[in-house]
Write a protein that holds these residues in place. Structure first.
Motif, PDB file in Angstrom:
ATOM      1  N   UNK A  35     -88.984  41.233  54.056  1.00 50.82           N
ATOM      2  CA  UNK A  35     -89.493  42.255  53.144  1.00 50.82           C
ATOM      3  C   UNK A  35     -90.436  43.204  53.869  1.00 50.82           C
ATOM      4  N   UNK A  36     -91.312  42.650  54.684  1.00 48.06           N
ATOM      5  CA  UNK A  36     -92.268  43.483  55.425  1.00 48.06           C
ATOM      6  C   UNK A  36     -91.531  44.370  56.422  1.00 48.06           C
ATOM      7  N   UNK A  37     -90.540  43.798  57.113  1.00 48.16           N
ATOM      8  CA  UNK A  37     -89.765  44.577  58.079  1.00 48.16           C
ATOM      9  C   UNK A  37     -89.033  45.733  57.402  1.00 48.16           C
ATOM     10  N   UNK A  38     -88.647  45.556  56.140  1.00 45.12           N
ATOM     11  CA  UNK A  38     -87.926  46.593  55.398  1.00 45.12           C
ATOM     12  C   UNK A  38     -88.867  47.585  54.726  1.00 45.12           C
ATOM     13  N   UNK A  39     -90.167  47.459  54.966  1.00 46.69           N
ATOM     14  CA  UNK A  39     -91.123  48.448  54.483  1.00 46.69           C
ATOM     15  C   UNK A  39     -91.698  48.193  53.108  1.00 46.69           C
ATOM     16  N   UNK A  40     -91.573  46.992  52.590  1.00 47.70           N
ATOM     17  CA  UNK A  40     -92.097  46.705  51.250  1.00 47.70           C
ATOM     18  C   UNK A  40     -93.622  46.779  51.248  1.00 47.70           C
ATOM     19  N   UNK A  41     -94.190  47.473  50.264  1.00 49.72           N
ATOM     20  CA  UNK A  41     -95.637  47.460  50.027  1.00 49.72           C
ATOM     21  C   UNK A  41     -96.007  46.422  48.977  1.00 49.72           C
ATOM     22  N   UNK A  42     -95.064  46.132  48.070  1.00 50.09           N
ATOM     23  CA  UNK A  42     -95.275  45.139  47.007  1.00 50.09           C
ATOM     24  C   UNK A  42     -94.182  44.092  47.130  1.00 50.09           C
ATOM     25  N   UNK A  43     -94.575  42.815  47.100  1.00 49.86           N
ATOM     26  CA  UNK A  43     -93.618  41.715  47.216  1.00 49.86           C
ATOM     27  C   UNK A  43     -93.800  40.805  46.010  1.00 49.86           C
ATOM     28  N   UNK A  44     -92.738  40.609  45.242  1.00 50.23           N
ATOM     29  CA  UNK A  44     -92.799  39.796  44.025  1.00 50.23           C
ATOM     30  C   UNK A  44     -92.167  38.432  44.275  1.00 50.23           C
ATOM     31  N   UNK A  45     -92.938  37.384  44.010  1.00 47.40           N
ATOM     32  CA  UNK A  45     -92.471  36.006  44.158  1.00 47.40           C
ATOM     33  C   UNK A  45     -92.519  35.314  42.806  1.00 47.40           C
ATOM     34  N   UNK A  46     -91.433  35.370  42.057  1.00 46.32           N
ATOM     35  CA  UNK A  46     -91.350  34.658  40.778  1.00 46.32           C
ATOM     36  C   UNK A  46     -90.648  33.326  41.010  1.00 46.32           C
ATOM     37  N   UNK A  47     -91.253  32.507  41.848  1.00 42.70           N
ATOM     38  CA  UNK A  47     -90.658  31.229  42.245  1.00 42.70           C
ATOM     39  C   UNK A  47     -91.762  30.335  42.781  1.00 42.70           C
ATOM     40  N   UNK A  48     -91.418  29.087  43.080  1.00 42.43           N
ATOM     41  CA  UNK A  48     -92.411  28.169  43.601  1.00 42.43           C
ATOM     42  C   UNK A  48     -91.909  26.747  43.611  1.00 42.43           C
ATOM     43  N   UNK A  49     -92.828  25.825  43.825  1.00 44.17           N
ATOM     44  CA  UNK A  49     -92.515  24.402  43.943  1.00 44.17           C
ATOM     45  C   UNK A  49     -93.228  23.624  42.840  1.00 44.17           C
ATOM     46  N   UNK A  50     -92.655  23.579  41.627  1.00 41.18           N
ATOM     47  CA  UNK A  50     -93.331  22.908  40.513  1.00 41.18           C
ATOM     48  C   UNK A  50     -93.396  21.387  40.664  1.00 41.18           C
ATOM     49  N   UNK A  51     -92.602  20.820  41.561  1.00 36.95           N
ATOM     50  CA  UNK A  51     -92.609  19.366  41.725  1.00 36.95           C
ATOM     51  C   UNK A  51     -93.855  18.881  42.445  1.00 36.95           C
ATOM     52  N   UNK A  52     -94.534  19.781  43.128  1.00 40.47           N
ATOM     53  CA  UNK A  52     -95.737  19.399  43.874  1.00 40.47           C
ATOM     54  C   UNK A  52     -96.870  20.355  43.527  1.00 40.47           C
ATOM     55  N   UNK A  53     -97.389  20.287  42.292  1.00 41.96           N
ATOM     56  CA  UNK A  53     -98.438  21.232  41.888  1.00 41.96           C
ATOM     57  C   UNK A  53     -99.669  21.122  42.766  1.00 41.96           C
ATOM     58  N   UNK A  54    -100.364  22.244  42.872  1.00 39.04           N
ATOM     59  CA  UNK A  54    -101.555  22.282  43.709  1.00 39.04           C
ATOM     60  C   UNK A  54    -102.692  21.515  43.049  1.00 39.04           C
ATOM     61  N   UNK A  55    -103.266  20.579  43.776  1.00 46.38           N
ATOM     62  CA  UNK A  55    -104.401  19.799  43.281  1.00 46.38           C
ATOM     63  C   UNK A  55    -105.583  20.048  44.208  1.00 46.38           C
ATOM     64  N   UNK A  56    -106.622  20.758  43.731  1.00 44.37           N
ATOM     65  CA  UNK A  56    -107.795  20.996  44.578  1.00 44.37           C
ATOM     66  C   UNK A  56    -108.439  19.663  44.961  1.00 44.37           C
ATOM     67  N   UNK A  57    -109.216  19.624  46.069  1.00 44.92           N
ATOM     68  CA  UNK A  57    -109.735  20.789  46.783  1.00 44.92           C
ATOM     69  C   UNK A  57    -108.940  21.166  48.022  1.00 44.92           C
ATOM     70  N   UNK A  58    -108.009  20.317  48.482  1.00 42.92           N
ATOM     71  CA  UNK A  58    -107.413  20.556  49.793  1.00 42.92           C
ATOM     72  C   UNK A  58    -106.477  21.767  49.760  1.00 42.92           C
ATOM     73  N   UNK A  59    -106.648  22.698  50.708  1.00 40.74           N
ATOM     74  CA  UNK A  59    -105.704  23.810  50.821  1.00 40.74           C
ATOM     75  C   UNK A  59    -104.315  23.318  51.221  1.00 40.74           C
ATOM     76  N   UNK A  60    -103.330  24.172  51.077  1.00 36.29           N
ATOM     77  CA  UNK A  60    -101.960  23.854  51.455  1.00 36.29           C
ATOM     78  C   UNK A  60    -101.500  24.897  52.462  1.00 36.29           C
ATOM     79  N   UNK A  61    -100.754  24.434  53.467  1.00 35.47           N
ATOM     80  CA  UNK A  61    -100.367  25.303  54.571  1.00 35.47           C
ATOM     81  C   UNK A  61     -99.615  26.539  54.155  1.00 35.47           C
ATOM     82  N   UNK A  62     -98.746  26.451  53.150  1.00 31.67           N
ATOM     83  CA  UNK A  62     -97.968  27.616  52.726  1.00 31.67           C
ATOM     84  C   UNK A  62     -98.889  28.733  52.236  1.00 31.67           C
TER      85      UNK A  62
END
Length: 792
Positions: free
Chosen positions: A363-390
């Motif tokens: 997307x960046x290589x194609x010149x996008x200024x706005x990137x929409x991500x309507x997706x994710x990994x619901x099987x592994x929800x984020x649990x604070x406090x530890x950050x996640x690499x992604x």
């Protein structure tokens, strides 16, 4: 700093620089507690007697309405120990109708003179019991704080106040006392009242043994108040009335679609990383630029998800233009990058994180200024406090390439709800936390709201058993919740994404094919041009659309500036969280709805009564910037006025550190002090907010401490009354503070600050005033931008 050009007309370019979500919000009291023994029960009795006399006299003057004689219904407000009060009213000539919260009871008076109740009140005032020495009937009157007559405002949804004669769709809930015949009578009389008001009954159910008596009807808006005055109804709430019909959505023809104006050749690019798109769809084709996929396969859409997301990102909400056939203008060019397969899932052959980051790279290589991500990994929800690499990898790409990444918060499925109290459940169940990568700090994360009244589609058949969860503009039960990394506010923004329904007949929560949905383009089947669906997937592209509109108007703005504009112009979401303290309730609410609902119109343009000032700067670690803003004269006239700020910056992040951001920034606003004075006091206090300025500090909400954890921040202050003095408050000083954590010494941090000043439309405009002043201010360098080195 440079200044943008001035627009024409009322739309101007910017200048530089708790109701319950439960469908029936009444709750049964929890038993416990006892009556209050007062030091002067005789004075208490006289107060109650005076309230009763006033209530009876007002009742005597009332006339028949809609063919019904009004009844005397009392609202009794109780003390904090009221949990056991339900039985205390037995035998007092009053019949319990409802309990609201923990301290309010509604009772029907069999006798309009309240004879038995007043006799007991006399004994409470003048007699004592032989055993305890307490007043007689203490177990009744000891609970009571006040008694009054039921008012229409007690039973009418606020959305139904002050309507004209336009027809609105409502659910009318009738009182259902234990006496079955009385409950049936009230239901039948209300049916007659609806007809007398010129309304049409669409559906109704009277299962009085279960406490259910409800009527769905179309009623002229100016007769709602009359229905409330009959004293037969306990609640009247507005039911969404979408512009489109479900049958039309499924059969929409190409000729019925509104025309689409293509974007200019240099329009900003939005990349939709999803299931692909159907490039030939009439709502997408005029803006289509390119399609790719991460695995080299065909980038076309086989599920329809990506095409729906893309149409919303290009055009915003579609129901109204579809209904009116008004032309649509694509706000940017579209790049589609397919990462999801025919099941709307990432391929199992590679790490989903790698697939996603490869797509963002494309997307960046194609010149996008706005990137929409309507997706994710619901099987592994984020649990604070530890950050996640992604999150760290995505944040690094945002900062390096100056792009706006918009991420959906993720979805909670309908079978996970029981229909009651879903807001509290969302916030206390880890499995409903954000779906990665929604916790990415530099991305704008988006939660879903219950759609507006005109969104979705009208079902083929109305059923009084089927109701939306939540009311329009409430946080949606489909939306996952924050917090983000280090307890940052996440999601930061919210937008209409749909809601589930509660089916009383089957006692379950489910997704409806029409009710509570949003409508946009369909890409799965060529013969289907439109589809209706639910989820944060369709809230996120509304934020992407707003970002596109800002960039189309101001192509030179940085990603930080676009984010700051979107944050500062968001509008509040009604609070639905109850808590022991107001501050805690507000904090928990922000983990559902963020700083507010996105508004593309407000982010794109200033008006005569609302002005945005923008600054884009760099600030070294442990230093402070000051901005001096002259206050427009309208702020000193009667009427409401608002100051709002948005701050966005892009620090380095590191997923292996619990201190995720390399630095933190904060904004403080002061009034009635010169910039020199504020600067001097900050310098004397090692660059920290000095106590000597506390009485001049504008009380922005949320507080600096509550928003400090994230790089996307918003806050505001509202004055409803005259609290501005031209002699004392002629200027505002806005302070931006950058505090290092693990950043190298001397490093500069890019940031953008948006300051919004707004007055209500009945007041004199402020745009011309500010525009003139800022022209002069910039030319004479009276805007102070000073750095103060923090002491160590």
């Amino acid at each position: 700093m440079t200044q943008l050009s001035l627009g024409a007309g009322d739309a101007h370019v910017h200048l530089r620089l708790t109701r319950a979500l439960d469908p029936k919000p009444r709750r049964k009291l929890v038993r416990g507690g006892g009556p209050e023994v007062r030091s002067d029960h005789r004075s208490h009795a006289r107060d109650i007697r005076a309230q009763l006399a006033k209530t009876r006299e007002r009742h005597k003057t009332r006339e028949r309405i809609l063919g019904i004689d009004p009844e005397l219904i009392l609202v009794v407000e109780l003390n904090a120990k009221a949990a056991a009060a339900v039985d205390a009213f037995d035998g007092a000539g009053l019949q319990l109708l409802d309990v609201t919260g923990a301290r309010v009871m509604t009772l029907f008076a069999d006798d309009a003179e309240l004879t038995e109740f007043r006799q007991r009140l006399d004994q409470y005032e003048n007699e004592v019991t032989d055993k305890t020495g307490n007043p007689r009937f203490l177990n009744l009157f000891g609970y009571i704080e006040t008694v009054r007559r039921l008012e229409p405002s007690d039973v009418i949804d606020p959305e139904l106040e002050d309507l004209d004669n336009s027809v609105v769709r409502v659910d009318i809930e009738c009182w259902t006392p234990d006496n079955r015949a009385e409950a049936m009578r009230r239901h039948d009389e209300t049916l007659g009242a609806v007809a007398a008001a010129g309304g049409t009954v669409l559906d109704n159910r009277k299962d009085v043994d279960a406490g259910l008596s409800v009527i769905r009807a179309d009623v002229p808006g100016d007769r709602i108040l009359d229905l409330a005055r009959t004293d037969r109804v306990s609640w009247i709430k507005r039911i969404p009335r979408p512009l489109l019909r479900a049958v039309d959505v499924t059969r929409w023809s190409r000729d019925a679609l509104p025309p689409v104006v293509p974007p200019p050749a240099d329009a900003p690019i939005v990349a939709v990383i999803d299931s692909g798109v159907q490039p030939g769809h009439p709502l997408v084709e005029p803006a289509f630029h390119r399609a790719e996929s991460v695995d080299g396969t065909d980038g076309s859409d086989v599920t329809g998800h990506g095409t729906m997301v893309a149409s919303i990102a290009l055009h915003g909400s579609l129901e109204r233009p579809l209904h009116s056939h008004e032309p649509l203008t694509a706000r940017g060019r579209l790049v589609s990058i397919r990462v999801l397969n025919e099941h709307n899932e990432f391929s199992n052959e590679r790490l989903w994180e790698n697939q996603l980051l490869d797509a963002v790279d494309k997307a960046i290589d194609l010149g996008a200024r706005v990137i929409n991500l309507s997706l994710g990994d619901p099987k592994h929800p984020y649990v604070p406090p530890r950050p996640v690499g992604i999150a760290a990898a995505l944040d690094r790409m945002v900062a390096e390439h100056d792009v706006i990444v918009v991420v959906s918060a993720g979805n909670v499925h309908p079978e996970e709800h029981d229909g009651n109290g879903y807001a509290a459940e969302q916030l206390h169940l880890e499995e409903r936390n954000l779906a990665p990568p929604a916790m990415a700090a530099l991305a704008l994360t988006v939660g879903a709201l219950v759609p507006e009244h005109d969104q979705g589609a009208v079902p083929a058949r109305e059923s009084v058993d089927v109701n939306h969860l939540g009311t329009p503009g409430d946080p949606s039960p489909a939306s996952r919740t924050g917090p983000g990394i280090e307890d940052a506010v996440k999601p930061e923004l919210s937008a209409s994404g749909g809601t589930y329904v509660y089916d009383r007949a089957f006692r379950n929560v489910r997704q409806d094919a029409a009710r509570g949905t949003v409508v946009a383009a369909s890409g799965a089947r060529p013969e289907r041009l439109l589809r209706a669906d639910i989820g944060t997937s369709f809230a996120a592209p509304l934020v992407s659309h707003a970002a596109l509109r800002v960039l189309a108007k101001y192509p030179g703005l940085s990603a930080n500036a676009v984010r700051a504009l979107l944050l500062s112009t968001s509008t509040p979401v009604d609070r639905v969280i109850d808590s022991a303290t107001d501050a805690h309730a507000q904090r928990m609410q922000r983990f559902m709805s963020g700083y507010g609902k996105v508004s593309a119109e407000r982010a794109e343009t200033s008006t005569e009564h609302r002005v945005l000032l923008i600054a884009e700067e760099e600030l070294r670690i442990d230093q402070v910037h000051f901005y001096d803003v002259d206050v427009p004269s309208s702020f000193f006239t009667p009427g409401a006025k608002t100051v709002a700020i948005g701050l966005s910056f892009d620090p380095d992040t590191r997923g292996t550190r619990l201190q995720y951001l390399e630095s933190r920034m904060a904004v403080h606003v002061y009034r009635g002090r010169s910039s020199d004075d504020v600067q001097a006091k900050f310098a004397a206090n090692a660059g920290e907010p000095p106590e000597e300025l506390e009485n001049a500090k504008v009380n922005l909400q949320p507080s600096a401490q509550d928003r400090l954890a994230g790089p996307n921040q918003a806050a505001s202050a509202l004055w409803k009354r005259d609290r501005w003095d031209a002699q004392k408050h002629s200027n505002l000083v806005v302070v931006v503070q950058n505090t290092g954590r693990w950043a190298p010494e001397g490093k500069s941090q890019r940031y953008a600050l948006a300051v919004q000043l707004e007055v209500e439309e009945s007041m004199p405009g402020i745009y011309a005033d500010l525009h003139t002043r800022f022209d002069t201010v910039l030319e004479s360098e009276a805007v102070v931008e000073t750095e103060v080195r923090l002491g160590h």
